[in-house]
Write an enzyme that holds these catalytic residues in place. Structure first.
Site, PDB file in Angstrom:
ATOM      1  N   LYS A  54      -3.810  -0.416  -9.633  1.00  0.00           N
ATOM      2  CA  LYS A  54      -4.214  -1.698 -10.232  1.00  0.00           C
ATOM      3  C   LYS A  54      -5.701  -1.936 -10.009  1.00  0.00           C
ATOM      4  O   LYS A  54      -6.424  -2.339 -10.930  1.00  0.00           O
ATOM      5  CB  LYS A  54      -3.415  -2.854  -9.607  1.00  0.00           C
ATOM      6  CG  LYS A  54      -2.004  -2.966 -10.107  1.00  0.00           C
ATOM      7  CD  LYS A  54      -1.176  -3.937  -9.264  1.00  0.00           C
ATOM      8  CE  LYS A  54       0.286  -3.867  -9.671  1.00  0.00           C
ATOM      9  NZ  LYS A  54       1.203  -4.487  -8.729  1.00  0.00           N
ATOM     10  N   GLN A  98       1.829  -8.415  -3.998  1.00  0.00           N
ATOM     11  CA  GLN A  98       2.716  -7.284  -4.271  1.00  0.00           C
ATOM     12  C   GLN A  98       4.070  -7.505  -3.585  1.00  0.00           C
ATOM     13  O   GLN A  98       4.141  -7.829  -2.401  1.00  0.00           O
ATOM     14  CB  GLN A  98       2.054  -5.987  -3.772  1.00  0.00           C
ATOM     15  CG  GLN A  98       2.816  -4.719  -4.078  1.00  0.00           C
ATOM     16  CD  GLN A  98       2.867  -4.368  -5.571  1.00  0.00           C
ATOM     17  OE1 GLN A  98       1.978  -4.714  -6.339  1.00  0.00           O
ATOM     18  NE2 GLN A  98       3.922  -3.699  -5.977  1.00  0.00           N
ATOM     19  N   ASP A 121       1.424 -12.657 -12.473  1.00  0.00           N
ATOM     20  CA  ASP A 121       2.761 -12.052 -12.526  1.00  0.00           C
ATOM     21  C   ASP A 121       3.730 -12.913 -13.326  1.00  0.00           C
ATOM     22  O   ASP A 121       4.798 -12.431 -13.729  1.00  0.00           O
ATOM     23  CB  ASP A 121       3.331 -11.941 -11.105  1.00  0.00           C
ATOM     24  CG  ASP A 121       3.154 -10.570 -10.498  1.00  0.00           C
ATOM     25  OD1 ASP A 121       3.202  -9.578 -11.250  1.00  0.00           O
ATOM     26  OD2 ASP A 121       2.979 -10.493  -9.270  1.00  0.00           O
TER      27      ASP A 121
END
Ligand code: GUN
Length: 297
Positions: A54, A98, A121
């Site tokens: 990422k 995460q 997200d």
């Protein structure tokens, strides 16, 4: 006739190209550089690989990338304090924590402490509610990537029967909301669904997101249907070593489907591309600018 293979790797490269174009324009026209912060708690090897990837792609599209690696024993209060600091940092437009988090941390509490406008997200309860009511929200990256590929392949999805196998908060439920938003007739199937093969056989679109290797065989697929495989499972090869497979049995499904995403190289690359797209969307909205066409729903 053999199924069209939907090339997620090439599609994701195109999306990243569009993101890079928007980032360059934001810099040139407004002096703004979108910034993404990724927070990793602990040393899960798979998560470390994702986070590194990422960070690399964030820089490649010209955005600012910040990584916070915290010790596995980090206290919840310290993690919440970091999120608070990132929520208030004007150079950060997207925040991703995460998952999974170590057991002592309350995942819901942590996710819901992220500013919903920076929740790239799309996991914050506000974004879940906005998506469910058809309002502008941050859309979870994997389902957004699946929707982009489906729209690209079909044009309109209106009136198609879609079956989503799997009811997770990250993929299954938001995927169903997105398909409903595009006027599909949507069924969410799961481990307790009765007559699953017959349910799947009615689908024009099958999205498999259960996390069980090669669970869907070709004789469950309606001839000509589109199969989107979200699974990434590592299995042993008969000759030794391992390989990645999806949640559908690729060869038998490809023999009857009209289109199918491979694993690897299908949905996977789209997830990070959509994370970058969401960061640009968040940055535009934060600055009162319209979100770029085609990078969100
Ligand atoms: N872990 C596995 N997939 C994801 C994802 O899409 N977002 C976050 N935050 N963690 C993950």
């Amino acid at each position: 006739m053999a199924a069209t293979v939907i090339d997620g790797k090439a599609f994701a490269a195109r999306v990243r190209g569009q993101v890079a174009t928007h980032v360059a324009a934001l810099k040139a026209d407004h002096g703004i550089t979108p910034g993404l912060a990724v927070v990793l708690v602990g040393e899960d090897p798979a998560s470390e690989v994702y986070v590194r990837s990422k960070g690399k792609m964030t820089l490649e599209v010209g955005m600012k990338s910040v990584e916070h690696k915290l010790d596995a024993e980090t206290a919840e209060a310290d993690l919440l304090a970091l999120i608070h600091q990132l929520n208030n940092d004007p150079e950060i437009h997207g925040i991703l924590v995460q998952l999974p988090l170590p057991d002592h941390l309350d995942e819901d509490l942590v996710i819901n402490s992220i500013d919903p406008a920076k929740d790239v997200d799309g996991f914050h309860i506000s974004n879940v509610g906005l998506l469910g009511t058809g309002q502008d929200s941050m859309v979870p990256c994997t389902p957004l990537g699946c929707l982009m590929m489906l729209r690209d392949h079909h044009g309109s999805l209106s009136g198609l029967n879609a079956v989503v196998i799997g009811r997770s908060n990250i993929v299954g439920k938001p995927m169903a909301q997105l398909l409903l938003g595009d006027s599909c007739t949507v069924t969410i199937a799961h481990s307790r669904t009765k007559d699953l093969p017959d349910v799947v056989r009615r689908a024009d679109i099958v999205v498999a997101a259960v996390g069980r290797a090669q669970m869907v065989p070709g004789d469950w697929i309606k001839p000509g249907a589109t199969v989107i495989d979200v699974g990434i499972n590592r299995i042993e090869k008969p000759e030794g070593g391992t390989r990645l497979v999806g949640d559908v049995d690729y060869d038998s499904c490809a023999a009857v489907a009209g289109a199918i995403t491979p694993v690897p190289g299908g949905v996977g690359p789209m997830t990070i591309a959509c994370l970058l797209a969401n960061t640009v969307t968040a940055c535009c909205r934060a600055n009162g600018l319209p979100a770029p066409e085609g990078l969100t729903v």
